[in-house]
Design a protein around this motif. Structure first.
Motif, short mmCIF file in Angstrom:
data_model
loop_
_atom_site.label_atom_id
_atom_site.label_comp_id
_atom_site.label_asym_id
_atom_site.label_seq_id
_atom_site.Cartn_x
_atom_site.Cartn_y
_atom_site.Cartn_z
N TRP B 305 51.66 49.05 44.37
CA TRP B 305 52.92 49.18 45.02
C TRP B 305 53.54 47.91 45.67
N ASP B 306 52.94 47.10 46.24
CA ASP B 306 53.41 45.72 46.85
C ASP B 306 54.13 44.85 45.97
N GLU B 333 54.04 52.88 50.50
CA GLU B 333 53.69 52.05 51.60
C GLU B 333 54.33 52.36 52.96
#
Lengths: 487, 585
Positions: B305-306, B333
């Motif tokens: 996700w990052d 997140e």
């Protein structure tokens, strides 16, 4: 040297190499073994292919002894599964017809042999038809990949395609049916841009465009008249919805549906107002063995999909005159399922005219997606209906079909994993009592585990089906006949 | 430097450039291809390919494609395959006595195939088929006796047809021209040989079709799946395939026109043409916007996700599918409410895409449904995406999702079936073994960071999926699991993206159960906007803790005249809900 001797020689060599002599069970259990497929105490026809199996749980070797009549026996040992030599099996079954095989299974665990209590495999004298025809299709939703209609010889493991949808890319093949079990009289549909109904009568193939301006759709669920002169079809406007709850997946229902009869000689669809009512859903037609009655399922119309779980079908009958293709003027209810808040699907009369087998669900008509779906038997002589507990499971039992002698039936069940439909065959004795069903045997015991297809619409056939796929393709291209409608 | 080593150096450099391209510029196309097949180490899997002409090439192609999971390995495989093709063409050319100065032109078929492989629907099996054919032609060209060569062709016709499909005709074409040029056989002998070869070439595919192959005749002739859609074979494939034969003969004829075999000018000229032509071809064939979507999707699949957010920070995504991945990453997140308008948004098509009967959109949309807790829908989308594959393959990614969703739903027997299949794969075996071990213990499933959570989030009450009522479905889902923050943020995002402030205000109080430390920025903006526009007299204080920054920005936003696309608006307010509300249609 005979085949048996060669086999025994190989077997004994195997035993000598693998087990250091002979199987000498250290532990004898009172329990019967848990096998896959479960062949413990089943009843089989004498011509069935070898019932290969494996035991559940971990083991390093498995040993099985099959003892029949007149001292004949087979012993098989392997590290994984019991694969019975076909010729030995065939001879053993032939010799044991009308009696039963005693089967003793042992497994080797942690270098010790454990022997289970022996069980029986009953070998019926009643013959079964040549084979099965079924569609193999992934149990999906709206999209389909490769699929096809296949035939399987019940005496061997040979499966071959009748027609596959790869023939016409993007197409779907479905709803195969036979005049009783006659492979020379067959029907199936090809859906898609290049689609139509393929009708084979006495070996002659025709392609039909079955949508008429008086019917809501192409022909859908078929059933042959015993004379071969007619086929009953439903016409359905079907929709699908999808559940979010974990125990359910798909709901398929009709927004509208009717029943018509197709006159093969006149290429004409025959209808009656009684079977084409807007306020009623009519579907799943089937003819009685004498050809004078048409059975079907009938439900009060409900707004779909909002009230999908309020649609309940009864089993009904209307008279049919095969002489002139006319219908009776009243509808009888044979089984009032709505009275018990249930719904009937797939009424299939036995060829001897004694019974109608059907599937009972809580609502609707697409029983394959209903976990509660079970098989029921209506005795036409007594009018009594009973749940066939002998063959039903906690999971779905849905489509079913009779053998030509009415003593065997094949049905689809999801009992193995809850999703992939598998064909089970059961024997029905002269008193209408069914015996424990057995799963269609396969050469490899991992076959079903690895197969990403469901067995759909299993039908018995009395001989090999000969369909020329190229002719199907050509007819759909340029030889399609349009069906007319007459009321 | 001698020319024989120069041509090898050329091959090496060509291979390195191909590797660099696929490993660093175009890696996600390889990941994309890998997920739409499932190579199984099993006899049945091999049989399923062996049953069709060209199937062996498809099987070999799939074998190598499984390694695309690591795109750098895939880049090596493609580079080696293209270099092998170039070397085979050059070898054949040399056998035809082409002058060594022409080595750069032998890269033309490989270069063109490289261009094809930039399209995700061109499969490696096609290149493998071409390599088989090139191998057979190479073998043929080595044979010295004309009679053995002719016999070799006859034997090769059925073998090569079964291995590579209709591309076997290249061998016949090459041999025919070769024998005419060589003039080692009498005309009558050659004619008889050719007629028999032609009859064999026509009869074998036709007979196979009429006897047992249930495929359209065209597909039987083509055999190998060059393209994912077997019914459409673009003409470019035909041109490239024929070039494998044409180039050697062309070089043979060109060689007749030059005297020197070491013209540096000629080599340099060819290299310039190859480099410039190659650049033009590849730059026009590569679709970097698709590569971007595939990058988002791959990272989504890998739960990175990052990285997705970092990608978006570098360049805001604009396609609905990449925005879908970004929004999911933001939600995972816990940033969706805070930052969703920092990026391009355009309706709920970029939040929860509608179902389409193809293999790409349901796979990506299914990720959203999965992480939200719509487990059945995630399962359905995975199934449908897999079934929509036009080359009838199964998808390893879809099978994993089917296994996961069945585990979450407690359908262990079905899950086990899928896991047993994955145990026969190279890359997913370990995952499948772990999943099987986890599945044996309910506690382990409950503790599983994803499955355990989704079990809590999934609906306990039945309702029917409704594409047109996503908001309602999200509401039902959240109502049943008030800790399902993603469902809540998607519900709010739905109302914001559809500019439905009435429902936004109605649902906002539900956030109480989620214990936000501060109201996310987008929500503050929407709340403040709604408050200001409905309480124009300003007599009451807003009942929500709205930051002063938001209040001040809105006042400035209101005062600012101009169009949406003016730089000042874009620079100052495109990250606000107000900008979306006013200017994004």
């Amino acid at each position: 040297m005979s085949k048996i001797s060669i086999f025994h020689l190989v077997f004994f060599l195997g035993v000598l190499v693998g087990c250091g002599g002979k199987v000498n069970p250290g532990d004898v259990s009172k329990e019967k073994p848990k096998l896959f497929p479960d062949y413990v105490d089943v009843t089989i026809p004498s011509t069935i292919a070898p019932l290969n199996f494996k035991a559940q749980g971990d083991y390093s070797a498995i040993d099985a002894v099959f003892e029949g009549k007149a001292g004949k026996s087979i012993r098989v040992q392997d590290s994984k599964e019991i694969c019975i030599p076909a010729s030995d099996w065939s001879e053993l079954l032939e010799a044991t017809k009308g009696d039963s095989l005693k089967v003793t299974v042992s497994v080797k665990q942690h270098d010790r042999w454990k022997q289970y209590a022996s069980f029986r495999i009953h070998v019926s004298e009643t013959p079964i038809d040549y084979g099965l025809v079924y569609r193999l299709i992934a149990p999906g939703y709206e999209v389909y990949s490769k699929m096809g209609i296949y035939q399987r010889n019940l005496s061997t493991f040979d499966q071959s395609p009748v027609v596959e949808n790869t023939l016409i890319p993007g197409s779907c093949v479905n709803c195969h049916s036979f005049k009783l079990t006659d492979p020379k009289n067959m029907n199936f549909h090809v859906r898609g841009k290049k689609g139509g109904t393929i009708l084979i009568t006495d070996g002659k193939m025709n392609a039909l465009m079955t949508k008429t301006d008086k019917t809501m759709s192409n022909f859908v669920y078929p059933f042959w008249h015993p004379s071969g002169n007619y086929l009953a079809y439903s016409v359905n406007n079907t929709h699908q919805v999808f559940h979010e709850e974990k125990g359910k997946r798909v709901e398929v229902g009709d927004v509208a549906s009717d029943v018509v009869v197709y006159d093969v000689k006149k290429n004409e669809a025959l209808g009656t107002k009684l079977l084409m009512q807007d306020s009623i859903f009519e579907t799943f037609p089937s003819f009685s063995p004498d050809g004078k009655s048409l059975y079907f399922c009938r439900a009060a119309h409900k707004k779909m999909p909002d009230k999908y779980n309020e649609v309940r079908y009864n089993l009904c009958r209307i008279a049919f005159n095969p002489e002139n293709g006319s219908f009776g003027d009243k509808i009888d209810t044979l089984f009032n399922a709505t009275a018990i808040n249930k719904s009937v699907t797939f009424p299939r009369p036995s060829p001897d005219g004694k019974y109608i087998m059907f599937t009972l669900v809580d609502y609707g008509n697409f029983s394959i997606w209903h976990k509660e779906a079970d098989l029921y038997l209506l005795d036409l002589k007594t009018g009594q209906t009973r749940c066939i507990d002998e063959v039903n499971s906690d999971n779905t039992e849905s489509y079913h079909s009779w053998s030509s002698n009415s003593r065997w039936f094949v049905f689809s069940s999801r009992r193995i994993d809850g999703l992939y439909t598998r064909p089970f065959i059961a024997y029905l004795d002269e008193n209408g009592k069914a015996r424990k069903p057995f799963l269609l045997p396969q050469a490899n015991t991992d076959y079903y585990d690895q197969l990403l297809y469901s067995f759909n619409i299993p039908e018995f056939v009395s001989g090999k089906v000969e369909v020329d796929p190229n002719q199907v393709d050509q007819l759909l291209d340029s030889g399609i006949k349009k069906v007319t409608f007459k009321q | 430097m001698k020319y024989f080593s120069l041509d090898k150096l050329f091959s090496l450099v060509f291979g390195l450039v191909v590797f660099w391209f696929f490993a660093f510029l175009y890696p996600f196309h390889l990941n994309y291809q890998e997920q739409y097949q499932m190579f199984l180490f099993s006899v049945d899997y091999f049989r399923s390919f062996f049953a069709k002409p060209g199937g062996i090439s498809d099987y070999t192609g799939n074998f190598f494609t499984q390694f695309y999971f690591y795109s750098w390995v895939g880049a090596i495989i493609i580079a080696v395959s293209l270099v092998l093709l170039q070397r085979a063409v050059w070898f054949i050319s040399r056998k035809l006595e082409a002058k060594s100065v022409f080595f750069p032109l032998s890269a033309i078929p490989s270069l063109m195939y490289w261009g094809l492989l930039c399209d995700e629907n061109y499969l490696l099996g096609g290149l493998i088929a071409l390599l088989w054919v090139a191998g057979f032609i190479t073998t043929y060209s080595i044979l010295k006796s004309a009679k053995i060569r002719m016999l070799f062709v006859w034997i090769s016709i059925p073998v090569l047809f079964w291995m590579a499909g209709g591309a076997f005709l290249l061998l016949l074409l090459f041999a025919f021209v070769y024998e005419i040029l060589k003039r080692e056989s009498k005309i009558a002998e050659l004619s008889v040989w050719f007629v028999i070869s032609a009859i064999l070439s026509y009869a074998i595919p036709t007979l196979c079709k009429s006897l047992f192959l249930q495929y359209p005749l065209r597909e039987v002739w083509i055999g190998t799946n060059y393209f994912r859609f077997p019914v459409n074979i673009p003409i470019s494939v035909g041109i490239i395939v024929v070039s494998v034969v044409v180039i050697p003969f062309a070089l043979y004829y060109l060689s007749k026109f030059i005297r020197k075999d070491n013209s540096k000018t000629l080599i340099a000229g060819q290299l310039i043409v190859i480099v410039l032509g190659g650049y033009f071809l590849i730059s026009h064939s590569a679709d970097m916007s698709k590569e971007e979507v595939m990058a988002y999707d791959f990272n989504c699949r890998m739960r990175r996700w990052d990285q997705i957010i970092a990608m978006a920070d570098k360049k805001t995504p604009t396609t609905p599918l990449s925005v879908t991945c970004l929004n999911l990453a933001l939600a995972k997140e816990d940033l969706l409410g805070e930052r969703m308008f920092n990026y391009f948004q355009k309706g709920i098509g970029g939040l929860m895409p509608d179902f389409v009967r193809d293999y790409t959109i349901p796979m990506i949309a299914g990720e959203v449904y999965y992480h939200l807790g719509f487990v059945n829908t995630a399962q359905r989308y995975a199934f449908e995406a897999m079934e929509a594959l036009p080359d009838y393959q199964k998808s390893s990614r879809a099978i994993m999702r089917l296994a996961e969703t069945n585990i979450i739903n407690g359908n262990y027997a079905v899950a086990e079936k899928y896991l047993h299949l994955l145990q026969k794969t190279f890359y997913y075996k370990h995952w499948a073994n772990n999943a099987l071990a986890t599945m044996k213990d309910e506690k382990l499933i409950a503790q599983h960071p994803e499955w355990g959570t989704l079990r809590k989030y999934r609906t306990q009450e039945d309702f029917l999926f409704s594409e047109g009522e996503k908001e309602m479905m999200l509401g039902v889902l959240f109502k049943q699991a008030r800790t399902n923050r993603i469902a809540f943020e998607y519900l709010m995002a739905c109302t914001l993206l559809t500019k439905d402030l009435k429902h936004f205000l109605q649902y906002f109080p539900l956030s109480e159960s989620l214990n936000y430390r501060a109201i996310p920025k987008s929500y503050q903006e929407a709340l403040y906007y709604a408050w200001v526009t409905t309480n124009k007299d300003g007599s009451r204080d807003i009942p929500y803790p709205i930051s002063n920054g938001v209040k001040q920005r809105f006042q400035l936003f209101q005062k600012m005249p101009g169009q949406a696309n003016t730089p000042s608006y874009k620079n100052d307010y495109s990250d606000t809900y107000w900008y979306y509300l006013y200017f994004v249609n």
